[in-house]
Design an enzyme around this catalytic site. Structure first.
Site, PDB file in Angstrom:
ATOM      1  N   GLN A 113      -3.027 -12.059 -25.877  1.00 50.11           N
ATOM      2  CA  GLN A 113      -2.710 -13.491 -25.881  1.00 50.11           C
ATOM      3  C   GLN A 113      -2.314 -13.949 -24.476  1.00 50.11           C
ATOM      4  O   GLN A 113      -1.250 -13.569 -23.981  1.00 50.11           O
ATOM      5  CB  GLN A 113      -1.542 -13.730 -26.854  1.00 50.11           C
ATOM      6  CG  GLN A 113      -1.060 -15.162 -26.956  1.00 50.11           C
ATOM      7  CD  GLN A 113       0.303 -15.239 -27.645  1.00 50.11           C
ATOM      8  OE1 GLN A 113       1.041 -14.256 -27.676  1.00 50.11           O
ATOM      9  NE2 GLN A 113       0.636 -16.388 -28.176  1.00 50.11           N
ATOM     10  N   SER A 116       1.733 -17.372 -22.071  1.00 52.13           N
ATOM     11  CA  SER A 116       2.889 -17.577 -21.182  1.00 52.13           C
ATOM     12  C   SER A 116       2.501 -17.454 -19.710  1.00 52.13           C
ATOM     13  O   SER A 116       1.616 -16.687 -19.343  1.00 52.13           O
ATOM     14  CB  SER A 116       3.970 -16.529 -21.454  1.00 52.13           C
ATOM     15  OG  SER A 116       4.329 -16.526 -22.800  1.00 52.13           O
ATOM     16  N   SER A 148       1.136  -8.842 -23.741  1.00 48.71           N
ATOM     17  CA  SER A 148       1.195  -7.561 -24.459  1.00 48.71           C
ATOM     18  C   SER A 148      -0.208  -7.006 -24.653  1.00 48.71           C
ATOM     19  O   SER A 148      -1.123  -7.725 -25.054  1.00 48.71           O
ATOM     20  CB  SER A 148       1.826  -7.750 -25.847  1.00 48.71           C
ATOM     21  OG  SER A 148       3.067  -8.370 -25.742  1.00 48.71           O
ATOM     22  N   GLU A 231       1.952 -16.433 -35.343  1.00 48.64           N
ATOM     23  CA  GLU A 231       2.640 -15.405 -34.550  1.00 48.64           C
ATOM     24  C   GLU A 231       4.023 -15.118 -35.128  1.00 48.64           C
ATOM     25  O   GLU A 231       4.433 -13.976 -35.255  1.00 48.64           O
ATOM     26  CB  GLU A 231       2.780 -15.870 -33.093  1.00 48.64           C
ATOM     27  CG  GLU A 231       3.543 -14.873 -32.230  1.00 48.64           C
ATOM     28  CD  GLU A 231       3.532 -15.238 -30.740  1.00 48.64           C
ATOM     29  OE1 GLU A 231       3.366 -16.440 -30.433  1.00 48.64           O
ATOM     30  OE2 GLU A 231       3.701 -14.341 -29.914  1.00 48.64           O
ATOM     31  N   GLU A 364      16.584 -19.519 -29.342  1.00 45.89           N
ATOM     32  CA  GLU A 364      17.058 -20.889 -29.106  1.00 45.89           C
ATOM     33  C   GLU A 364      15.952 -21.901 -29.461  1.00 45.89           C
ATOM     34  O   GLU A 364      16.203 -22.926 -30.101  1.00 45.89           O
ATOM     35  CB  GLU A 364      17.472 -21.082 -27.638  1.00 45.89           C
ATOM     36  CG  GLU A 364      18.730 -20.335 -27.222  1.00 45.89           C
ATOM     37  CD  GLU A 364      18.502 -18.841 -26.992  1.00 45.89           C
ATOM     38  OE1 GLU A 364      17.330 -18.430 -26.871  1.00 45.89           O
ATOM     39  OE2 GLU A 364      19.491 -18.090 -26.966  1.00 45.89           O
TER      40      GLU A 364
HETATM   41  C1  LIG Z   1       8.174  -8.141 -25.785  1.00 43.46           C
HETATM   42  C2  LIG Z   1       7.520  -9.418 -25.394  1.00 43.46           C
HETATM   43  C3  LIG Z   1       6.167  -9.580 -25.608  1.00 43.46           C
HETATM   44  C4  LIG Z   1       5.527 -10.761 -25.207  1.00 43.46           C
HETATM   45  N1  LIG Z   1       4.175 -10.872 -25.390  1.00 43.46           N
HETATM   46  C5  LIG Z   1       3.533 -11.986 -24.975  1.00 43.46           C
HETATM   47  C6  LIG Z   1       2.114 -12.076 -25.058  1.00 43.46           C
HETATM   48  O1  LIG Z   1       1.429 -11.148 -25.493  1.00 43.46           O
HETATM   49  N2  LIG Z   1       1.506 -13.200 -24.611  1.00 43.46           N
HETATM   50  C7  LIG Z   1       2.212 -14.259 -24.120  1.00 43.46           C
HETATM   51  O2  LIG Z   1       1.585 -15.267 -23.775  1.00 43.46           O
HETATM   52  N3  LIG Z   1       3.568 -14.208 -24.005  1.00 43.46           N
HETATM   53  C8  LIG Z   1       4.241 -13.091 -24.413  1.00 43.46           C
HETATM   54  N4  LIG Z   1       5.602 -13.006 -24.292  1.00 43.46           N
HETATM   55  C9  LIG Z   1       6.301 -14.103 -23.609  1.00 43.46           C
HETATM   56  C10 LIG Z   1       7.242 -14.912 -24.507  1.00 43.46           C
HETATM   57  O3  LIG Z   1       6.510 -15.754 -25.358  1.00 43.46           O
HETATM   58  C11 LIG Z   1       8.147 -15.721 -23.540  1.00 43.46           C
HETATM   59  O4  LIG Z   1       8.912 -14.779 -22.839  1.00 43.46           O
HETATM   60  C12 LIG Z   1       9.054 -16.678 -24.276  1.00 43.46           C
HETATM   61  O5  LIG Z   1       8.324 -17.736 -24.818  1.00 43.46           O
HETATM   62  C13 LIG Z   1      10.172 -17.243 -23.370  1.00 43.46           C
HETATM   63  O6  LIG Z   1       9.648 -17.759 -22.204  1.00 43.46           O
HETATM   64  P1  LIG Z   1      10.271 -17.361 -20.785  1.00 43.46           P
HETATM   65  O7  LIG Z   1      10.315 -15.865 -20.729  1.00 43.46           O
HETATM   66  O8  LIG Z   1       9.488 -18.079 -19.741  1.00 43.46           O
HETATM   67  O9  LIG Z   1      11.782 -17.867 -20.801  1.00 43.46           O
HETATM   68  P2  LIG Z   1      12.277 -19.347 -20.517  1.00 43.46           P
HETATM   69  O10 LIG Z   1      11.432 -20.322 -21.253  1.00 43.46           O
HETATM   70  O11 LIG Z   1      12.402 -19.523 -19.036  1.00 43.46           O
HETATM   71  O12 LIG Z   1      13.708 -19.330 -21.173  1.00 43.46           O
HETATM   72  C14 LIG Z   1      14.875 -18.790 -20.525  1.00 43.46           C
HETATM   73  C15 LIG Z   1      16.074 -19.034 -21.416  1.00 43.46           C
HETATM   74  O13 LIG Z   1      16.299 -20.461 -21.587  1.00 43.46           O
HETATM   75  C16 LIG Z   1      16.362 -20.797 -22.971  1.00 43.46           C
HETATM   76  N5  LIG Z   1      15.741 -22.121 -23.192  1.00 43.46           N
HETATM   77  C17 LIG Z   1      14.592 -22.583 -22.643  1.00 43.46           C
HETATM   78  N6  LIG Z   1      14.320 -23.832 -23.092  1.00 43.46           N
HETATM   79  C18 LIG Z   1      15.317 -24.159 -23.955  1.00 43.46           C
HETATM   80  C19 LIG Z   1      15.602 -25.305 -24.770  1.00 43.46           C
HETATM   81  N7  LIG Z   1      14.802 -26.385 -24.773  1.00 43.46           N
HETATM   82  N8  LIG Z   1      16.716 -25.283 -25.562  1.00 43.46           N
HETATM   83  C20 LIG Z   1      17.547 -24.201 -25.565  1.00 43.46           C
HETATM   84  N9  LIG Z   1      17.346 -23.077 -24.804  1.00 43.46           N
HETATM   85  C21 LIG Z   1      16.240 -23.058 -24.029  1.00 43.46           C
HETATM   86  C22 LIG Z   1      15.541 -19.706 -23.660  1.00 43.46           C
HETATM   87  O14 LIG Z   1      15.894 -19.588 -25.030  1.00 43.46           O
HETATM   88  C23 LIG Z   1      15.893 -18.478 -22.828  1.00 43.46           C
HETATM   89  O15 LIG Z   1      17.106 -17.939 -23.273  1.00 43.46           O
HETATM   90  C24 LIG Z   1       6.266 -11.831 -24.646  1.00 43.46           C
HETATM   91  C25 LIG Z   1       7.653 -11.668 -24.446  1.00 43.46           C
HETATM   92  C26 LIG Z   1       8.263 -10.481 -24.801  1.00 43.46           C
HETATM   93  C27 LIG Z   1       9.738 -10.327 -24.567  1.00 43.46           C
END
Ligand SMILES: Cc1cc2nc3c(=O)[nH]c(=O)nc-3n(C[C@H](O)[C@H](O)[C@H](O)COP(=O)(O)OP(=O)(O)OC[C@H]3O[C@@H](n4cnc5c(N)ncnc54)[C@H](O)[C@@H]3O)c2cc1C
Length: 394
Positions: A113, A116, A148, A231, A364
């Site tokens: 996928q 992100s 992933s 998902e 969140e």
């Molecule tokens: C094990 C694992 C597998 C993954 N696999 C995939 C994959 O295969 N493909 C893919 O595309 N992505 C994948 N991801 C990515 C995952 O979808 C993102 O990490 C996730 O959506 C959070 O985005 P970010 O890491 O950019 O954090 P951010 O969006 O930067 O968030 C940082 C912090 O701010 C908080 N926050 C942000 N906005 C808000 C809001 N509006 N209100 C309250 N709190 C908020 C969040 O909850 C978090 O605590 C994977 C992640 C993990 C950990």
């Protein structure tokens, strides 16, 4: 045809007689099972199913298991089966469904996928990977992250910006990306467990035929909702027996190792056992809802509970094991094919469970979804709703 349980049982037995598992090669068996409509019975005929109620899959599976038939090892292709397939089924053209679904289901083609990005996770609609059209081909440039299984994948579901001049949700288009294209560069990302289960993926001049677009140009956000809703169910909604999953592992340790017990740990284990059972039954309810159509935002609640429980139970297990819980295999930079909670040690479970409250939407964000779309509470203020993506501050 819409079959009932007796018909499906007899169909499966006839299929097994024609394709004895002991003498049929695994791939041949799986392909034939797909062609017989016994792969996912709720899918349409010709696409691995029989238009039968989803709940009847259990009848087929029980017959196949009793006969010692090979399965398609669904954990190897969780993103394909749980997310790409329902999206292709809903938005794909006939040619796309015919091309992609069979090898996806048999596991011959694994999917990942590409959603992100470094600047677009929770705020996924802010994504900046560009897709520019030139006749029948799109050229894609950008960077994805946390992908992933990209190192094992043949195809990816990809969302990219096709119109920077409209507000962020409206200028996105959804594609199928061939991971063997020379412009796709997959690099491992090491995570807290020490291994590299996921990757960053650089897309440089990747050529995607328009025939690999899913849904209309500019409709990618809508198409992605089908993927994201599925998902959450795929991550948090697996069918498990009572006392299955992580609570089963902790309970077994508790029973087998009386010397580790304390009154406090007992109290916590029993509380978590009850919560795990409530979560399991909620999952059953959600699956019944799925029988009636696509998963709704309720999947967010399921995934929220799953993440909290996995973290609390794996934490309890480490405490229960004391010093033993701190032992850890060296998994440095190994590239696992799947996330194997049950087959690894307590320390791995504890560390890997941390990702459960991030992957598939952070807890969140899921709370926001439950608040807005399940409970009907007022939405978060969105000041960028009517601003063109190119004018947003980044
Ligand atoms: C094990 C694992 C597998 C993954 N696999 C995939 C994959 O295969 N493909 C893919 O595309 N992505 C994948 N991801 C990515 C995952 O979808 C993102 O990490 C996730 O959506 C959070 O985005 P970010 O890491 O950019 O954090 P951010 O969006 O930067 O968030 C940082 C912090 O701010 C908080 N926050 C942000 N906005 C808000 C809001 N509006 N209100 C309250 N709190 C908020 C969040 O909850 C978090 O605590 C994977 C992640 C993990 C950990």
């Amino acid at each position: 045809m819409s079959a009932d349980a007796a018909e499906l049982r007899s169909l499966t037995r006839r299929f097994l007689a024609a394709h004895p598992p002991a003498t049929t090669g695994r791939e041949d068996f799986l392909r034939a099972r797909f062609d017989a409509g016994l792969a996912w019975v709720h899918y349409p005929q010709g696409l691995g199913g029989l238009d039968a109620p989803r709940a009847l899959q259990a009848v087929v599976d029980a017959e196949l298991e009793a006969a010692g038939a090979p399965d398609n090892d669904p954990r190897r292709n969780g993103i394909g089966l749980g997310m790409a397939a329902p999206t292709i089924l809903r938005y794909g053209t006939d040619e796309q469904k015919k091309r992609f679904l069979r090898p996806l289901w048999t596991g011959e083609e694994v999917w990942c996928q590409l959603f992100s990005e470094p600047g677009a996770g929770s705020d996924l609609a802010a994504l900046g990977t560009r897709a520019v059209r030139d006749g029948d081909t799109w050229t894609v440039d950008g960077q994805k992250v946390w992908t992933s299984g990209a190192h094992n994948a043949r195809f990816a579901i990809l969302i990219a910006r096709t119109d920077p001049d409209v507000p962020k949700h409206r200028g996105i288009t959804y594609f199928v990306c061939d991971m063997t294209d020379p412009g796709v560069d997959v690099r491992p990302l090491r995570q807290i467990t020490g291994e590299a289960e996921f990757n960053e993926v650089f897309l440089s001049g990747v050529r995607i035929p328009d025939a690999h677009r899913l849904g209309e140009v500019g409709d990618g956000w809508k198409v992605a909702q089908t993927t994201l809703n599925n998902e959450r169910v795929a991550i948090g909604g697996a069918r498990i027996p009572r006392e299955g999953g992580l609570i089963g592992i902790a309970a077994r340790t508790w029973r087998e190792r009386p010397e580790l017990r304390t009154q406090d740990l007992h109290q916590r284990l029993v509380t978590l056992w009850v919560e795990a059972e409530v979560a399991r039954l909620t999952g059953e309810r959600l699956r019944q809802q799925l029988v009636a159509g696509q998963p709704g935002p309720e999947g967010a609640g399921m995934k929220l509970g799953f993440a909290r429980l996995n973290q609390e139970i794996s934490g309890l297990e480490v405490e229960l094991l004391g010093e033993e819980g701190l032992l850890y295999d060296d998994w440095t930079l190994r590239r696992p094919e799947l996330v194997d909670f049950a087959g690894r040690e307590a320390g791995y479970r504890y560390l890997r469970a941390k990702g459960n409250s991030i992957e598939g939407g952070t807890s969140e964000i899921l709370l926001n979804i439950v608040a807005e779309r399940v409970l009907g509470l007022p939405p978060e203020p969105r000041t960028d709703k009517d601003v063109a993506w190119k004018d947003l501050s980044r």
